[in-house]
Write a protein that holds these residues in place. Sequence first.
Motif, PDB file in Angstrom:
ATOM      1  N   PHE A  47       0.830  -1.204   0.000  1.00  0.00           N
ATOM      2  CA  PHE A  47       0.000   0.000   0.000  1.00  0.00           C
ATOM      3  C   PHE A  47       0.866   1.258   0.000  1.00  0.00           C
ATOM      4  O   PHE A  47       0.532   2.255  -0.647  1.00  0.00           O
ATOM      5  CB  PHE A  47      -0.983   0.003   1.178  1.00  0.00           C
ATOM      6  N   ASP A  48       1.988   1.228   0.727  1.00  0.00           N
ATOM      7  CA  ASP A  48       2.914   2.365   0.698  1.00  0.00           C
ATOM      8  C   ASP A  48       3.366   2.640  -0.732  1.00  0.00           C
ATOM      9  O   ASP A  48       3.420   3.791  -1.178  1.00  0.00           O
ATOM     10  CB  ASP A  48       4.162   2.094   1.548  1.00  0.00           C
ATOM     11  N   LEU A  49       3.720   1.569  -1.449  1.00  0.00           N
ATOM     12  CA  LEU A  49       4.206   1.727  -2.825  1.00  0.00           C
ATOM     13  C   LEU A  49       3.116   2.245  -3.753  1.00  0.00           C
ATOM     14  O   LEU A  49       3.379   3.086  -4.621  1.00  0.00           O
ATOM     15  CB  LEU A  49       4.778   0.408  -3.342  1.00  0.00           C
ATOM     16  N   LEU A  50       1.891   1.759  -3.570  1.00  0.00           N
ATOM     17  CA  LEU A  50       0.784   2.231  -4.394  1.00  0.00           C
ATOM     18  C   LEU A  50       0.523   3.716  -4.165  1.00  0.00           C
ATOM     19  O   LEU A  50       0.395   4.500  -5.114  1.00  0.00           O
ATOM     20  CB  LEU A  50      -0.478   1.424  -4.095  1.00  0.00           C
ATOM     21  N   VAL A  51       0.466   4.115  -2.904  1.00  0.00           N
ATOM     22  CA  VAL A  51       0.221   5.518  -2.567  1.00  0.00           C
ATOM     23  C   VAL A  51       1.398   6.379  -3.038  1.00  0.00           C
ATOM     24  O   VAL A  51       1.217   7.478  -3.569  1.00  0.00           O
ATOM     25  CB  VAL A  51      -0.062   5.673  -1.057  1.00  0.00           C
ATOM     26  N   ALA A  52       2.622   5.865  -2.880  1.00  0.00           N
ATOM     27  CA  ALA A  52       3.805   6.597  -3.351  1.00  0.00           C
ATOM     28  C   ALA A  52       3.764   6.769  -4.860  1.00  0.00           C
ATOM     29  O   ALA A  52       4.131   7.830  -5.386  1.00  0.00           O
ATOM     30  CB  ALA A  52       5.082   5.865  -2.932  1.00  0.00           C
ATOM     31  N   LEU A  73       6.720  27.685 -11.885  1.00  0.00           N
ATOM     32  CA  LEU A  73       6.619  26.808 -10.725  1.00  0.00           C
ATOM     33  C   LEU A  73       8.017  26.547 -10.191  1.00  0.00           C
ATOM     34  O   LEU A  73       8.890  26.080 -10.910  1.00  0.00           O
ATOM     35  CB  LEU A  73       5.952  25.484 -11.120  1.00  0.00           C
ATOM     36  N   GLU A  74       8.229  26.861  -8.913  1.00  0.00           N
ATOM     37  CA  GLU A  74       9.535  26.636  -8.299  1.00  0.00           C
ATOM     38  C   GLU A  74       9.637  25.262  -7.653  1.00  0.00           C
ATOM     39  O   GLU A  74      10.697  24.640  -7.670  1.00  0.00           O
ATOM     40  CB  GLU A  74       9.821  27.722  -7.250  1.00  0.00           C
ATOM     41  N   HIS A  75       8.537  24.802  -7.057  1.00  0.00           N
ATOM     42  CA  HIS A  75       8.578  23.540  -6.317  1.00  0.00           C
ATOM     43  C   HIS A  75       7.171  22.976  -6.202  1.00  0.00           C
ATOM     44  O   HIS A  75       6.207  23.722  -6.046  1.00  0.00           O
ATOM     45  CB  HIS A  75       9.149  23.785  -4.907  1.00  0.00           C
ATOM     46  N   VAL A  76       7.072  21.654  -6.284  1.00  0.00           N
ATOM     47  CA  VAL A  76       5.788  20.976  -6.056  1.00  0.00           C
ATOM     48  C   VAL A  76       6.011  19.888  -5.014  1.00  0.00           C
ATOM     49  O   VAL A  76       7.049  19.218  -5.002  1.00  0.00           O
ATOM     50  CB  VAL A  76       5.191  20.393  -7.358  1.00  0.00           C
ATOM     51  N   GLU A  77       5.054  19.753  -4.128  1.00  0.00           N
ATOM     52  CA  GLU A  77       5.059  18.692  -3.126  1.00  0.00           C
ATOM     53  C   GLU A  77       3.654  18.107  -3.084  1.00  0.00           C
ATOM     54  O   GLU A  77       2.667  18.845  -3.151  1.00  0.00           O
ATOM     55  CB  GLU A  77       5.439  19.237  -1.750  1.00  0.00           C
ATOM     56  N   VAL A  78       3.573  16.780  -2.982  1.00  0.00           N
ATOM     57  CA  VAL A  78       2.286  16.099  -2.974  1.00  0.00           C
ATOM     58  C   VAL A  78       2.210  15.189  -1.754  1.00  0.00           C
ATOM     59  O   VAL A  78       3.145  14.431  -1.489  1.00  0.00           O
ATOM     60  CB  VAL A  78       2.095  15.268  -4.259  1.00  0.00           C
ATOM     61  N   VAL A  79       1.118  15.283  -1.027  1.00  0.00           N
ATOM     62  CA  VAL A  79       0.865  14.407   0.117  1.00  0.00           C
ATOM     63  C   VAL A  79      -0.404  13.620  -0.203  1.00  0.00           C
ATOM     64  O   VAL A  79      -1.433  14.207  -0.538  1.00  0.00           O
ATOM     65  CB  VAL A  79       0.683  15.212   1.423  1.00  0.00           C
ATOM     66  N   VAL A  80      -0.309  12.300  -0.108  1.00  0.00           N
ATOM     67  CA  VAL A  80      -1.465  11.443  -0.365  1.00  0.00           C
ATOM     68  C   VAL A  80      -1.718  10.584   0.870  1.00  0.00           C
ATOM     69  O   VAL A  80      -0.803   9.960   1.395  1.00  0.00           O
ATOM     70  CB  VAL A  80      -1.247  10.531  -1.597  1.00  0.00           C
ATOM     71  N   ASP A  81      -2.954  10.585   1.331  1.00  0.00           N
ATOM     72  CA  ASP A  81      -3.396   9.713   2.412  1.00  0.00           C
ATOM     73  C   ASP A  81      -4.377   8.704   1.827  1.00  0.00           C
ATOM     74  O   ASP A  81      -5.283   9.081   1.067  1.00  0.00           O
ATOM     75  CB  ASP A  81      -4.102  10.505   3.522  1.00  0.00           C
ATOM     76  N   HIS A  82      -4.193   7.438   2.162  1.00  0.00           N
ATOM     77  CA  HIS A  82      -5.102   6.387   1.714  1.00  0.00           C
ATOM     78  C   HIS A  82      -5.815   5.806   2.918  1.00  0.00           C
ATOM     79  O   HIS A  82      -5.191   5.485   3.927  1.00  0.00           O
ATOM     80  CB  HIS A  82      -4.311   5.278   0.997  1.00  0.00           C
ATOM     81  N   ARG A 127      -5.401   8.062 -13.350  1.00  0.00           N
ATOM     82  CA  ARG A 127      -6.323   7.570 -14.385  1.00  0.00           C
ATOM     83  C   ARG A 127      -6.417   6.048 -14.340  1.00  0.00           C
ATOM     84  O   ARG A 127      -7.496   5.479 -14.500  1.00  0.00           O
ATOM     85  CB  ARG A 127      -5.882   8.063 -15.763  1.00  0.00           C
ATOM     86  N   LEU A 128      -5.286   5.375 -14.095  1.00  0.00           N
ATOM     87  CA  LEU A 128      -5.298   3.915 -13.991  1.00  0.00           C
ATOM     88  C   LEU A 128      -6.137   3.469 -12.801  1.00  0.00           C
ATOM     89  O   LEU A 128      -6.971   2.555 -12.917  1.00  0.00           O
ATOM     90  CB  LEU A 128      -3.867   3.391 -13.859  1.00  0.00           C
ATOM     91  N   LEU A 129      -5.948   4.114 -11.644  1.00  0.00           N
ATOM     92  CA  LEU A 129      -6.705   3.746 -10.444  1.00  0.00           C
ATOM     93  C   LEU A 129      -8.202   4.013 -10.607  1.00  0.00           C
ATOM     94  O   LEU A 129      -9.032   3.293 -10.065  1.00  0.00           O
ATOM     95  CB  LEU A 129      -6.169   4.499  -9.222  1.00  0.00           C
ATOM     96  N   GLU A 130      -8.545   5.044 -11.351  1.00  0.00           N
ATOM     97  CA  GLU A 130      -9.952   5.384 -11.561  1.00  0.00           C
ATOM     98  C   GLU A 130     -10.599   4.537 -12.650  1.00  0.00           C
ATOM     99  O   GLU A 130     -11.820   4.496 -12.766  1.00  0.00           O
ATOM    100  CB  GLU A 130     -10.089   6.861 -11.921  1.00  0.00           C
ATOM    101  N   GLY A 131      -9.772   3.870 -13.445  1.00  0.00           N
ATOM    102  CA  GLY A 131     -10.270   3.047 -14.536  1.00  0.00           C
ATOM    103  C   GLY A 131     -10.580   1.628 -14.085  1.00  0.00           C
ATOM    104  O   GLY A 131     -10.765   1.351 -12.896  1.00  0.00           O
ATOM    105  N   SER A 132     -10.645   0.755 -15.046  1.00  0.00           N
ATOM    106  CA  SER A 132     -10.922  -0.664 -14.782  1.00  0.00           C
ATOM    107  C   SER A 132      -9.832  -1.506 -15.438  1.00  0.00           C
ATOM    108  O   SER A 132     -10.040  -2.070 -16.508  1.00  0.00           O
ATOM    109  CB  SER A 132     -12.291  -1.053 -15.342  1.00  0.00           C
ATOM    110  N   PRO A 133      -8.665  -1.577 -14.801  1.00  0.00           N
ATOM    111  CA  PRO A 133      -7.583  -2.344 -15.426  1.00  0.00           C
ATOM    112  C   PRO A 133      -7.906  -3.838 -15.458  1.00  0.00           C
ATOM    113  O   PRO A 133      -8.664  -4.340 -14.626  1.00  0.00           O
ATOM    114  CB  PRO A 133      -6.378  -2.069 -14.524  1.00  0.00           C
ATOM    115  N   LEU A 134      -7.342  -4.517 -16.410  1.00  0.00           N
ATOM    116  CA  LEU A 134      -7.483  -5.964 -16.529  1.00  0.00           C
ATOM    117  C   LEU A 134      -6.208  -6.586 -15.988  1.00  0.00           C
ATOM    118  O   LEU A 134      -5.109  -6.233 -16.422  1.00  0.00           O
ATOM    119  CB  LEU A 134      -7.677  -6.344 -18.002  1.00  0.00           C
ATOM    120  N   ILE A 135      -6.333  -7.482 -15.019  1.00  0.00           N
ATOM    121  CA  ILE A 135      -5.172  -8.138 -14.412  1.00  0.00           C
ATOM    122  C   ILE A 135      -5.286  -9.629 -14.683  1.00  0.00           C
ATOM    123  O   ILE A 135      -6.232 -10.275 -14.236  1.00  0.00           O
ATOM    124  CB  ILE A 135      -5.095  -7.850 -12.902  1.00  0.00           C
ATOM    125  N   ASN A 136      -4.336 -10.169 -15.436  1.00  0.00           N
ATOM    126  CA  ASN A 136      -4.297 -11.588 -15.762  1.00  0.00           C
ATOM    127  C   ASN A 136      -3.296 -12.271 -14.841  1.00  0.00           C
ATOM    128  O   ASN A 136      -2.168 -11.820 -14.714  1.00  0.00           O
ATOM    129  CB  ASN A 136      -3.858 -11.798 -17.217  1.00  0.00           C
TER     130      ASN A 136
END
Length: 149
Positions: A47-52, A73-82, A127-136
């Motif tokens: 889950f850490d890797l997915l959120v990262a 833009l000088e700097h961007v920082e992103v914080v994600v909580d799952h 976009r991948l997380l919001e979509g419907s990926p196919l996992i074989n």
Amino acid sequence: MAALRTRVTVSETGQSPFAVRIEMGAQEILGDEPAAAGGGGLGPNPFDLLVAALAECTAMTVRWYARRHDLPLEHVEVVVDHTRRLVAGAAEPVDVFDKVVFLRGPALDEEQRARLIDAAAHCPIQRLLEGSPLINTRPGRPLGELFDR
């Protein structure tokens, strides 16, 4: 459109009950579960890797957009909580990713900031997380056969 291919190989290390070596091209990292979950805490858990991946992709997409449109833009920082929680209208808990994008650039105007935030919401991993990926899933040959040639 040509298919995009990414290959990652993961194998157990034996350093803890869940420790794995994650190979991604020329990069290699350790993954593991925290001690509280029975692992050794030797690396990020899945889950850490997915959120990262979502946070990394968002930051890179914002930077790409700023460069492409010559935005100051000088700097961007992103914080994600799952979290997994019950949301209005859902019968079962759902995975919720709360993403906050911090932009530094005193010369950015409000319209430019809005465009950067819009770009942040369209990164490929989101976009991948919001979509419907196919996992074989299929079996590979037993590991011993790989070396019995």
